[in-house]
Design an enzyme around this catalytic site. Sequence first.
Site, PDB file in Angstrom:
ATOM      1  N   ASP A 285       0.863  -1.181   0.000  1.00 19.63           N
ATOM      2  CA  ASP A 285       0.000   0.000   0.000  1.00 19.63           C
ATOM      3  C   ASP A 285       0.905   1.240   0.000  1.00 19.63           C
ATOM      4  OD1 ASP A 285      -2.165   1.691   0.020  1.00 19.63           O
ATOM      5  OD2 ASP A 285      -3.253   0.596   1.553  1.00 19.63           O
TER       6      ASP A 285
HETATM    7  C1  NOJ Z   1      -4.063   3.863   0.133  1.00 20.68           C
HETATM    8  C2  NOJ Z   1      -5.237   2.936   0.232  1.00 20.68           C
HETATM    9  O1  NOJ Z   1      -5.164   2.211   1.439  1.00 20.68           O
HETATM   10  C3  NOJ Z   1      -5.360   1.961  -0.922  1.00 20.68           C
HETATM   11  O2  NOJ Z   1      -6.607   1.332  -0.828  1.00 20.68           O
HETATM   12  C4  NOJ Z   1      -5.182   2.645  -2.241  1.00 20.68           C
HETATM   13  O3  NOJ Z   1      -5.326   1.716  -3.277  1.00 20.68           O
HETATM   14  C5  NOJ Z   1      -3.830   3.320  -2.263  1.00 20.68           C
HETATM   15  N1  NOJ Z   1      -3.764   4.300  -1.204  1.00 20.68           N
HETATM   16  C6  NOJ Z   1      -3.530   3.988  -3.592  1.00 20.68           C
HETATM   17  O4  NOJ Z   1      -4.274   5.112  -3.752  1.00 20.68           O
END
Ligand code: NOJ
Length: 760
Positions: A285
């Site tokens: 993430d």
């Molecule tokens: C953080 C989020 O937790 C995730 O779900 C997302 O895909 C990513 N950022 C990218 O934006």
Amino acid sequence: MKTYTCVLLSLIITFVASAQNLPSQKMTVFIDSLMGKMTLEEKIGQLNLVTPGSDIPTGSVVSKGVEDKIRNGNVGGMFGVIGVDKIRNAQTLAIKDSRLHIPLIFGSDVIHGYKTTFPIPLALSCSWDMKLIEASSRAAAIESSADGLSWVFSPMVDIARDPRWGRVAEGAGEDPYLGSLVAKAMIKGYQNNNHFDNTAVLACVKHFALYGAAESGREYNTTDMSAVRMYNEYLPPYKAAVDAGSASVMSSFNDINGLPATGNHWLLTDLLRKQWGFKGFVVSDYTAVNEMTAHGMGNLQTVSTLALKAGMDMDMVGEGYLTTLSKSLKEGKVTLKDIDLACHRILEAKYKLGLFANPYKYLDADRASKEVLSPNKKALAKTLAEHSCVLLKNAQQTLPLQQTGTIALIGPLANDKMNMLGTWSVSGNYKFAIPVLEGLKNNVGNSVKIVYAKGANISDDSGFIKKANVFAEEITTDRKPPEVLLQEAVQAAQQADVIVAVVGESANMSGESSSRSDIGLPECQQKMIEALAHLGKPLVLVVMCGRPLTIEKEVSEASAVLVTWHAGQEAGNAIADVLFGKYNPSGKLSITFPKNVGQVPIYYNHKNTGRPYIPNESSKFKSDYLDVSNEPLFPFGFGLSYTNFNYSKPTLSKTEIKSNEKLTIKVTVTNTGNYDGEETVQLYTRQMMGSITRPVKELKDFQKVFIKKGDSKEVAFTLSTEDLQFYNNNLKRVFEPGNYKIFIGTNSNDVTESDCVFLQ
Ligand code: NOJ
């Protein structure tokens, strides 16, 4: 003759097997040969996922110097770049200017639709309609791929039992069985059944794992859980997504039993790859590798090593891999094999997408102009929104509304475009959203007089508003003082035959980084509802939200309550259809509504305990509370219709079932009301005695059936011992013979139970 047939058969089998192997052998040969030409830096470059930050970032850093990095072969993929032209520019840099011309993959958070915005995922899951859910991700794949994307960061399948966590909005609720079906349907839709033509995109199941179990519902918080609970209750949807062929997995921010998911070898390699056979690549993430430093796992070099060794292939934004891996290789902390493995997996994904054959495969401006925001997707957005609404109360058949007289349309969300799309609609444009006022007018024209008043702001708490509104002013404060707003609402309501109050959360009150400790309606909205209820007229509450809310008092004050969630761009038109009965609501809750926050976490498939609570009995020493009953406000599976469904007593094909036999359960459902409608008939079981304690109910199957008024339908389910399997204390999937209860009903609480014995 027999020998001849056998030889022929084995020849055919060998031929078919080798023909099937051919594409993957060809791919391996291609990638091995490409990797033979790559420098260490170029290999590490493939593990780097960047975002130029032109759209909404979800962390405090965005990537710098992206163009040069692409030229130098330091980038494997990008996200947050939207539109064919921009993506073509970036792809051209990689193809023309980088030494080995390796194409990039382009990802995005396509969470509930792309530019055409569908209801939030929690809402979609309340449709209990897998065909529709698959249609939603198929449409999102067609639209986003036409606009240049090849990878979506979806589905989010985190089981969530704590509505304080804002990201319950992004998932499919609390149940592992329903969640698994939703996960599978979404993967199928995105990846076009694993047929990677230019309308298919790579799916990315997230957040692996247990993110939804964050302590106290507080964002990014710790999870600590027994393995048995994980296997039986939280892991099934991720596994279902992997089994359906999800091409990628995103690791989660949280730690699991003391080790962050992003650096967790057991999770990312032993479980995901060795036990489940996952063949795709894992992406972290947003800056999750770097965040392991704050978790207390060491400096950037140490945590990058930890992540790579754990099986984490692609580093999102943080560039820990880019800046430390070659040093770690020199120091012997990682091996070239570790780096090669990760690089190979990412190149495989690009190969499977067909990007080596044609890096511009997704870059067709004509397709984009045809597919983006096309009328058929808009129509689908409306259908999905209608099927996601859940009718929670309908006293004296207040709904559907008559198409005559005067309606007072009141509330901070009644004429609001900004908040219709809901959380994580990064590519959606709120300007296309239809608010309820417009939807009602579109629906009934002049046949109904509609008087509108705002009545209240979404919230009057300035500290709360400031925190929620970081990216956009979704909670606006009216120039008029709250008392004036309220007075106007009461005046408008006095002229009307029926009051429709549109209340709830702004889009940014749920989603990432939007945990709430109080999940009631903001005080100003509560006051407004109270004042409207005092008028003694029929009061319909339309509740827009991204999570279950504690609205016991408001439900008691209203005549009817319709939860629409954040319903997407066609919200107003769909809600109007439901209010006027052009669509008879059929949604069922995929997540429990608690009475108060003290009951949280609350879920239907809990354990019995040694001193189970007995409803309506006030005795001491039971597993209960002094100040609230154990019952939720609305249970899992709950949802009314404008019509009534009557269930016959279920019949079982037998009450003693041998291990090789199946049990058939039949029930006849009759539509005894005045409208045609759909009912979701639910089947739950309970294992009465086991080697470990077992839940009081588990959803095993359901069927959504359409029944015309006055008609009946027989619904039949079959259960085999395989359906009754669970993970025992040794994490073995087993069936245990013995007494079982079979429950059939309209929700997890209102069921008819039957007994049976499953024999060894
Ligand atoms: C953080 C989020 O937790 C995730 O779900 C997302 O895909 C990513 N950022 C990218 O934006």
